[in-house]
Design an enzyme around this catalytic site. Structure first.
Site, PDB file in Angstrom:
ATOM      1  N   THR A   1       9.805 -32.350 -33.912  1.00  0.00           N
ATOM      2  CA  THR A   1      10.334 -31.212 -33.149  1.00  0.00           C
ATOM      3  C   THR A   1      10.789 -31.664 -31.768  1.00  0.00           C
ATOM      4  O   THR A   1      11.839 -31.223 -31.283  1.00  0.00           O
ATOM      5  CB  THR A   1       9.274 -30.104 -33.016  1.00  0.00           C
ATOM      6  OG1 THR A   1       8.675 -29.853 -34.285  1.00  0.00           O
ATOM      7  CG2 THR A   1       9.887 -28.827 -32.493  1.00  0.00           C
ATOM      8  N   ASP A   2      10.037 -32.530 -31.116  1.00  0.00           N
ATOM      9  CA  ASP A   2      10.468 -33.084 -29.831  1.00  0.00           C
ATOM     10  C   ASP A   2      11.807 -33.799 -29.980  1.00  0.00           C
ATOM     11  O   ASP A   2      12.719 -33.622 -29.169  1.00  0.00           O
ATOM     12  CB  ASP A   2       9.430 -34.085 -29.314  1.00  0.00           C
ATOM     13  CG  ASP A   2       8.285 -33.421 -28.569  1.00  0.00           C
ATOM     14  OD1 ASP A   2       8.453 -32.281 -28.099  1.00  0.00           O
ATOM     15  OD2 ASP A   2       7.218 -34.039 -28.453  1.00  0.00           O
ATOM     16  N   LEU A   3      11.912 -34.640 -31.001  1.00  0.00           N
ATOM     17  CA  LEU A   3      13.125 -35.433 -31.182  1.00  0.00           C
ATOM     18  C   LEU A   3      14.338 -34.548 -31.462  1.00  0.00           C
ATOM     19  O   LEU A   3      15.420 -34.745 -30.901  1.00  0.00           O
ATOM     20  CB  LEU A   3      12.928 -36.440 -32.306  1.00  0.00           C
ATOM     21  CG  LEU A   3      11.872 -37.520 -32.031  1.00  0.00           C
ATOM     22  CD1 LEU A   3      11.603 -38.329 -33.286  1.00  0.00           C
ATOM     23  CD2 LEU A   3      12.318 -38.428 -30.899  1.00  0.00           C
TER      24      LEU A   3
ATOM     25  N   GLY B   1      15.430 -32.827 -28.362  1.00  0.00           N
ATOM     26  CA  GLY B   1      16.230 -33.729 -27.555  1.00  0.00           C
ATOM     27  C   GLY B   1      17.657 -33.837 -28.054  1.00  0.00           C
ATOM     28  O   GLY B   1      18.616 -33.892 -27.259  1.00  0.00           O
TER      29      GLY B   1
ATOM     30  N   ASP C   1       4.403 -30.542 -29.704  1.00  0.00           N
ATOM     31  CA  ASP C   1       5.117 -30.755 -30.955  1.00  0.00           C
ATOM     32  C   ASP C   1       4.262 -30.399 -32.168  1.00  0.00           C
ATOM     33  O   ASP C   1       4.710 -29.682 -33.066  1.00  0.00           O
ATOM     34  CB  ASP C   1       5.568 -32.214 -31.028  1.00  0.00           C
ATOM     35  CG  ASP C   1       6.229 -32.557 -32.345  1.00  0.00           C
ATOM     36  OD1 ASP C   1       7.458 -32.550 -32.415  1.00  0.00           O
ATOM     37  OD2 ASP C   1       5.502 -32.845 -33.330  1.00  0.00           O
TER      38      ASP C   1
END
Length: 412
Positions: A184-186, A189, A152
């Site tokens: 960015t990860d969130l 998702g 991320d």
């Protein structure tokens, strides 16, 4: 308290979750919240990496740390944990059996890694032709960076986010800054959730499954939104402005006597009301500050004067005055203040769930508000392998002796 909906939006779905850390588990948790049966496949003995990403950890009823890190708890409620060593032929066979009973497979392994186990999309769609298979990687399944590991923090930099985030270079503390969460990860998702739902809708209409290729870099570039199109329209890369606004003044944070506040003056009338509330009405009559274009031009003169004015009162005193004066403002709350906020309490954004250890798991609720099929916080994030026996028996028909034999060979 957990919600108790009479209907479940996604209770007809089963998700086989081969992901770990954040982007994939965040997607899977959305499905669990909406009623899907999410089976989380974990490595025997250690499980999801984030189980050990502490402190802090969940505390038991005696106040002692458990083995469940708060990081893990944030993205795994409502799931069933099954331990399987997918590097073994027996473990791979179990996954294939589970695929036959699932609607969706989520995975975030490196490109090509699951192919050597016979668990890639091409192999699994032979078992279930209408399977929706979602891969999440740093850079996608194609392109020159496909084999790179994606993180991320690195993608926030590569994708442009940090070029517009942080204080201006010319000011103290200036320079690029990452977000305070793995944004960015969130967002990956969340995009993955939408893509899977779209693929399921297509499947329901046509009977056709498909492979979804999600990449952190793609998501980061996409979420640049108007900043990205500003560049494409002008060929000029946007700059960092910290908490200030490039075109509106004052529209930024200020330090009060006991904390910081956001003041967002949108027009000249609001500016006058602001400085009158601060006892500095003469600033509104100063020709250098009378209009927004003039305030932007003389920003470096005006902002220090306003900073002195704002510093003389408390955060709450300013909020009370400015709300009465019709000037947009708001506090910068720490998380204690967030969860004590009456609006946050009224919206039920803290959820307490009983944990298998006997402790109470304090979690953040879903923001999805649905009149007929609201999120159902059925269970706390599971212990490692908590549901292995149940799933293998009830779903696949394994006997006690079969499970014991697999566990004896460290397959489970």
């Amino acid at each position: 308290m957990p919600s108790s909906p009479t209907k479940s939006a996604l209770g007809h779905l089963r998700i086989l979750d081969l992901t770990r850390v954040l982007a994939g588990p965040w997607c899977a948790q959305n499905f669990a919240d909406l009623g899907a049966d999410v089976i989380k496949i974990e490595r025997p003995g250690t499980g999801d990496d984030t189980r050990a990403w502490g402190p802090p950890y969940l505390r038991d009823t005696d106040g002692n740390d458990t083995s469940e890190a708060a990081y893990y708890l944030a993205a795994n409620r409502g799931k069933r944990s099954v331990t399987v060593d997918i590097a073994t032929s027996e473990g791979q066979a179990i996954i294939r059996e589970l695929v036959a009973h699932s609607d969706v497979v989520l995975e975030n392994y490196k490109v090509g890694q699951l192919q050597k186990y016979g668990l890639d999309y091409a192999a699994l769609k032979l078992i279930k032709p209408d399977l929706v298979y979602c891969s999440i990687t740093g850079f996608g399944q194609t392109g020159p960076y496909a084999q790179r590991a994606g993180y991320d923090f690195i993608v926030q930099g590569m994708g442009g986010f940090m070029s517009i985030t942080g204080e201006r270079d010319a000011l103290p503390g200036g320079g690029p800054q990452k977000a305070g969460i793995a944004i960015t990860d969130l967002m990956t998702g969340m995009y993955a959730t939408v893509a899977v739902l779209a693929a399921l809708s297509h499947r329901d209409r046509t009977g056709e499954g498909q492979h979804i290729d999600m990449a952190l870099l793609d998501v980061q570039v996409a979420m640049m939104a108007n900043m990205g199109t500003n560049y494409l329209a002008s060929d000029k890369a946007p700059e960092r402005w910290g908490n200030a606004h490039p075109n509106i003044v004052p529209y930024q944070t200020f330090a009060t006597a006991d904390g910081h506040i956001i003041i967002a003056v949108g027009n000249d009338r609001q500016f006058r009301n602001f400085v009158v509330a601060g006892g500095c009405a003469e600033l509104a009559d100063d020709a250098r500050f009378a209009t927004n274009p003039m305030r932007v031009q003389h920003r470096d003169v005006l902002i220090p004067l306003l900073a002195v004015m704002v510093s003389g009162k408390s955060k709450q005193a300013w909020i009370d005055r400015l709300e009465q004066a019709g000037v947009p403002c708001g506090p910068i709350n720490n998380l204690q203040e967030v969860f004590e906020n009456p609006q946050v309490i009224a919206r039920g954004l803290r959820v307490d769930l009983p944990h298998p250890s006997g402790a109470t798991t304090k979690l953040i609720g879903s923001p999805m508000r649905m009149s007929e099929t609201p999120p159902d916080y059925a269970t706390a994030p599971p212990l490692l392998g908590q549901h292995t026996d149940t799933v293998l028996k009830s779903l696949l028909g394994y006997s006690e002796s079969q499970i014991a034999a697999l566990r004896g060979r460290d397959i489970l």
